[in-house]
Design a protein around this motif. Structure first.
Motif, PDB file in Angstrom:
ATOM      1  N   LEU A 238       0.845  -1.191   0.000  1.00  0.00           N
ATOM      2  CA  LEU A 238       0.000   0.000   0.000  1.00  0.00           C
ATOM      3  C   LEU A 238       0.879   1.240   0.000  1.00  0.00           C
ATOM      4  N   VAL A 239       0.472   2.231  -0.805  1.00  0.00           N
ATOM      5  CA  VAL A 239       1.090   3.553  -0.750  1.00  0.00           C
ATOM      6  C   VAL A 239      -0.034   4.582  -0.666  1.00  0.00           C
ATOM      7  N   VAL A 240       0.106   5.501   0.271  1.00  0.00           N
ATOM      8  CA  VAL A 240      -0.856   6.584   0.473  1.00  0.00           C
ATOM      9  C   VAL A 240      -0.099   7.899   0.364  1.00  0.00           C
ATOM     10  N   GLY A 241      -0.644   8.842  -0.401  1.00  0.00           N
ATOM     11  CA  GLY A 241       0.090  10.085  -0.602  1.00  0.00           C
ATOM     12  C   GLY A 241      -0.788  11.315  -0.622  1.00  0.00           C
ATOM     13  N   VAL A 242      -0.162  12.455  -0.323  1.00  0.00           N
ATOM     14  CA  VAL A 242      -0.791  13.762  -0.456  1.00  0.00           C
ATOM     15  C   VAL A 242       0.134  14.621  -1.303  1.00  0.00           C
ATOM     16  N   ASN A 243      -0.455  15.540  -2.079  1.00  0.00           N
ATOM     17  CA  ASN A 243       0.368  16.405  -2.918  1.00  0.00           C
ATOM     18  C   ASN A 243      -0.279  17.779  -3.029  1.00  0.00           C
ATOM     19  N   GLY A 244       0.525  18.758  -3.383  1.00  0.00           N
ATOM     20  CA  GLY A 244       0.027  20.113  -3.558  1.00  0.00           C
ATOM     21  C   GLY A 244       1.009  20.935  -4.363  1.00  0.00           C
ATOM     22  N   SER A 245       0.499  22.000  -4.999  1.00  0.00           N
ATOM     23  CA  SER A 245       1.364  22.868  -5.791  1.00  0.00           C
ATOM     24  C   SER A 245       0.771  24.256  -5.874  1.00  0.00           C
ATOM     25  N   TYR A 246       1.647  25.236  -6.092  1.00  0.00           N
ATOM     26  CA  TYR A 246       1.242  26.636  -6.258  1.00  0.00           C
ATOM     27  C   TYR A 246       1.979  27.192  -7.467  1.00  0.00           C
ATOM     28  N   ASN A 247       1.203  27.613  -8.474  1.00  0.00           N
ATOM     29  CA  ASN A 247       1.766  28.141  -9.711  1.00  0.00           C
ATOM     30  C   ASN A 247       1.554  29.652  -9.738  1.00  0.00           C
ATOM     31  N   SER A 248       2.632  30.395  -9.627  1.00  0.00           N
ATOM     32  CA  SER A 248       2.568  31.856  -9.570  1.00  0.00           C
ATOM     33  C   SER A 248       2.545  32.437 -10.977  1.00  0.00           C
ATOM     34  N   GLY A 249       1.387  32.869 -11.426  1.00  0.00           N
ATOM     35  CA  GLY A 249       1.268  33.463 -12.755  1.00  0.00           C
ATOM     36  C   GLY A 249       1.154  32.413 -13.832  1.00  0.00           C
ATOM     37  N   ILE A 250      -0.045  31.874 -14.034  1.00  0.00           N
ATOM     38  CA  ILE A 250      -0.256  30.807 -15.001  1.00  0.00           C
ATOM     39  C   ILE A 250      -0.758  31.396 -16.315  1.00  0.00           C
ATOM     40  N   SER A 251      -0.262  30.890 -17.439  1.00  0.00           N
ATOM     41  CA  SER A 251      -0.635  31.437 -18.748  1.00  0.00           C
ATOM     42  C   SER A 251      -1.321  30.386 -19.618  1.00  0.00           C
ATOM     43  N   SER A 252      -2.011  29.429 -18.972  1.00  0.00           N
ATOM     44  CA  SER A 252      -2.790  28.424 -19.687  1.00  0.00           C
ATOM     45  C   SER A 252      -3.885  27.927 -18.749  1.00  0.00           C
ATOM     46  N   ARG A 253      -4.615  26.927 -19.149  1.00  0.00           N
ATOM     47  CA  ARG A 253      -5.764  26.480 -18.361  1.00  0.00           C
ATOM     48  C   ARG A 253      -5.356  25.787 -17.067  1.00  0.00           C
ATOM     49  N   ARG A 254      -4.255  25.016 -17.094  1.00  0.00           N
ATOM     50  CA  ARG A 254      -3.840  24.236 -15.928  1.00  0.00           C
ATOM     51  C   ARG A 254      -2.329  24.172 -15.783  1.00  0.00           C
ATOM     52  N   GLY A 255      -1.611  24.993 -16.547  1.00  0.00           N
ATOM     53  CA  GLY A 255      -0.157  25.002 -16.463  1.00  0.00           C
ATOM     54  C   GLY A 255       0.501  24.022 -17.393  1.00  0.00           C
ATOM     55  N   ARG A 256      -0.078  23.847 -18.586  1.00  0.00           N
ATOM     56  CA  ARG A 256       0.441  22.862 -19.522  1.00  0.00           C
ATOM     57  C   ARG A 256       1.066  23.484 -20.776  1.00  0.00           C
ATOM     58  N   GLU A 257       0.802  24.772 -21.033  1.00  0.00           N
ATOM     59  CA  GLU A 257       1.288  25.395 -22.269  1.00  0.00           C
ATOM     60  C   GLU A 257       1.591  26.869 -22.023  1.00  0.00           C
ATOM     61  N   SER A 258       2.831  27.252 -22.171  1.00  0.00           N
ATOM     62  CA  SER A 258       3.242  28.625 -21.892  1.00  0.00           C
ATOM     63  C   SER A 258       2.678  29.598 -22.915  1.00  0.00           C
ATOM     64  N   GLY A 259       2.068  30.691 -22.422  1.00  0.00           N
ATOM     65  CA  GLY A 259       1.611  31.757 -23.291  1.00  0.00           C
ATOM     66  C   GLY A 259       0.301  31.511 -24.002  1.00  0.00           C
ATOM     67  N   ALA A 260      -0.432  30.459 -23.640  1.00  0.00           N
ATOM     68  CA  ALA A 260      -1.682  30.150 -24.329  1.00  0.00           C
ATOM     69  C   ALA A 260      -2.783  31.147 -23.985  1.00  0.00           C
ATOM     70  N   ILE A 261      -2.817  31.648 -22.744  1.00  0.00           N
ATOM     71  CA  ILE A 261      -3.834  32.593 -22.294  1.00  0.00           C
ATOM     72  C   ILE A 261      -3.133  33.704 -21.523  1.00  0.00           C
ATOM     73  N   LEU A 262      -3.243  34.947 -22.013  1.00  0.00           N
ATOM     74  CA  LEU A 262      -2.522  36.063 -21.415  1.00  0.00           C
ATOM     75  C   LEU A 262      -3.470  37.221 -21.095  1.00  0.00           C
ATOM     76  N   TYR A 263      -3.144  37.949 -20.016  1.00  0.00           N
ATOM     77  CA  TYR A 263      -3.908  39.117 -19.600  1.00  0.00           C
ATOM     78  C   TYR A 263      -2.939  40.259 -19.301  1.00  0.00           C
ATOM     79  N   LEU A 264      -3.456  41.516 -19.432  1.00  0.00           N
ATOM     80  CA  LEU A 264      -2.646  42.702 -19.218  1.00  0.00           C
ATOM     81  C   LEU A 264      -3.373  43.665 -18.291  1.00  0.00           C
ATOM     82  N   ASN A 265      -2.608  44.580 -17.675  1.00  0.00           N
ATOM     83  CA  ASN A 265      -3.210  45.651 -16.892  1.00  0.00           C
ATOM     84  C   ASN A 265      -3.238  46.935 -17.727  1.00  0.00           C
ATOM     85  N   ASP A 266      -3.585  48.067 -17.099  1.00  0.00           N
ATOM     86  CA  ASP A 266      -3.693  49.335 -17.825  1.00  0.00           C
ATOM     87  C   ASP A 266      -2.369  49.800 -18.408  1.00  0.00           C
ATOM     88  N   ASN A 267      -1.267  49.341 -17.858  1.00  0.00           N
ATOM     89  CA  ASN A 267       0.062  49.728 -18.348  1.00  0.00           C
ATOM     90  C   ASN A 267       0.606  48.757 -19.380  1.00  0.00           C
TER      91      ASN A 267
END
Length: 442
Positions: A238-267
């Motif tokens: 038996l193996v039992v596990g827990v996992n977690g992650s934090y992605n700072s600034g994601i540019s896709s739906r789940r962190g699979r493709e860089s630059g697929a979805i981008l947003y900008l501010n007023d500057n």
């Protein structure tokens, strides 16, 4: 031309391995486990390969009007090179897939380069790797080798939430904790954009980890990373596990493709949402019986300064319409994989090589989530029954077939057209998917 970008470096690497060694001898060969060579300097490398031709047919509950979709294809065609130095402290892996299909079997184009990393054993119990590989922060099924899956395809939970492969630093440990038990911690720091970004790398880093506990000791023959219990464990594992992650600034739906979805501010500066994921899972094996259970939950934090979104053609728009109102936060979340889900599967492998397996996967989308997309998702329940025949005493050769019933909840066809009845109302349509696949390994 894209394939040449990956194949040419591979050829040079293989040439370097051979020319630097004064003598190369075949050490061992085991069907399904590949060829293991030893060089004159004492280093070793292993070559593995496998093919998976497959057939799939998809049907709907109203087949008179909707019809069927079917396809033959080469699901996977993989070549893997593993090696280690003479003192076994340095190791490496290079793996490519020449089929051109995606990792999860959808209609997108796959990456030819899968794994490319080097690793170093800091101590006997701590290993650090650098490069591109499967990440420890995904659900447990992503630990499993593709030719060892007990069903034809991976679960829809993996498709919905997994980033699959990432580029960065991966650390893992293995420690005895008394009574024959083990504790395995994992730590990951990556670019957060899935496979290596050959262009610009958007957003910040992704940090995550996993902690696995094995109360009854290690699995036999790397069984922790393979699904069906081919070795027929003599004692419960038996193996039992827990996992977690934090992605700072994601540019896709789940962190699979860089630059697929981008947003900008007023500057006109990039302003990207953060994406977090937590999960818990387990796997049990004993005497041919195996069970895998997984749960995943995802979250997003949207910056308050987003005022523009970047279209596919590079132009920008200030339109964030959600149900007739400007709603930046929920618009952004509606393009991400947000919600939770679980997958439970079990099977038994008889001594004659026949395996009977079943699986249930449930996805629960947040109110604003791409999981509500009617073309690709909006299907909460997946029921799968599979039968396999193992033609060898390991994963070297097998024939697999499965049938999946999918609940539909206002879904579209593959062209994005909604299923409706004769008066234009949404139709209650469910899916049937039948698959058959042959696996043949080196």
């Amino acid at each position: 031309m894209k394939i040449l970008q990956h194949i040419i470096p591979i050829l040079f690497l293989l040439l370097g391995v051979v020319t630097q060694a004064q003598e190369v001898q075949l050490n061992t060969y085991s069907f399904g486990e590949g060829l293991r060579f030893q060089t004159g300097s004492g280093s070793e490398f292993n070559i593995k390969a496998y093919l998976q031709p497959a057939y799939e047919i998809k049907d709907y509950t109203d087949e008179d009007e909707i019809g069927q979709l079917s396809r033959f294809r080469l699901r996977r065609a993989r070549l893997r090179l593993d090696g280690n130095s003479a003192n076994e402290r340095f190791s490496y892996r290079l793996q490519v897939d020449l089929s051109g299909t995606s990792e999860l079997g959808d209609d997108t184009t796959g990456n030819y380069l899968l794994d490319a990393y080097v690793a170093y054993d800091v101590t006997r119990t701590i290993n650090i790797a650098f490069g591109q590989r499967s990440t420890y922060t995904d659900n447990r099924e992503l630990f499993m080798l593709s030719n060892s899956l007990q069903l034809v395809e991976r679960s829809r939970l993996t498709s919905a939430f997994a980033s699959i492969r990432e580029f960065g630093i991966f650390a893992q440990g293995r420690f005895r904790t008394g009574g024959g038990s083990y504790l395995k911690p994992y730590l990951v720091v990556t670019n957060g954009d899935g496979s290596n970004a050959f262009g610009r790398d958007f957003g910040g880093l992704k940090v995550g980890g996993r902690l696995d506990f094995l109360p009854f000791g290690l699995f036999t023959n790397f069984g922790q990373f393979r699904q069906a219990d081919v070795v027929r464990e003599l004692s419960p594992k038996l193996v039992v596990g827990v996992n977690g992650s934090y992605n700072s600034g994601i540019s896709s739906r789940r962190g699979r493709e860089s630059g697929a979805i981008l947003y900008l501010n007023d500057n006109d500066e990039e302003s990207l949402p953060d994406y977090s994921k937590v999960g818990v899972d387990f796997m049990f094996k004993y005497n041919g019986f195996s069970v895998l259970g997984e749960y995943v939950k995802s979250f997003a934090t949207v910056p308050t300064d987003i005022t523009q979104r970047v279209r596919n053609d590079g132009s920008t728009s200030t339109n964030f319409d959600v149900n007739g109102q400007q709603d930046v936060e929920n618009y952004v979340k509606g393009r991400m994989m947000l919600g939770d889900g679980f997958n439970i599967q079990a099977g038994y492998l008889f001594k004659n090589g026949i395996s009977v397996d079943g699986r249930f996967t449930h996805l629960n989308a947040d109110e604003n989530s791409f999981l509500n997309n009617a073309t690709f998702y909006n299907r909460p329940n997946y029921y799968t029954l599979g039968v396999s025949k193992y033609l060898a005493r390991n994963y070297g050769a097998k024939i697999q077939a499965s049938v999946t019933y999918v609940d539909g909840d206002g879904i579209n066809d593959n062209q994005g057209e909604a299923f409706v009845n004769s008066i234009g109302d949404p139709r209650d349509v469910n899916e049937w998917i039948a698959r058959i696949q042959l696996t043949l390994s080196l």
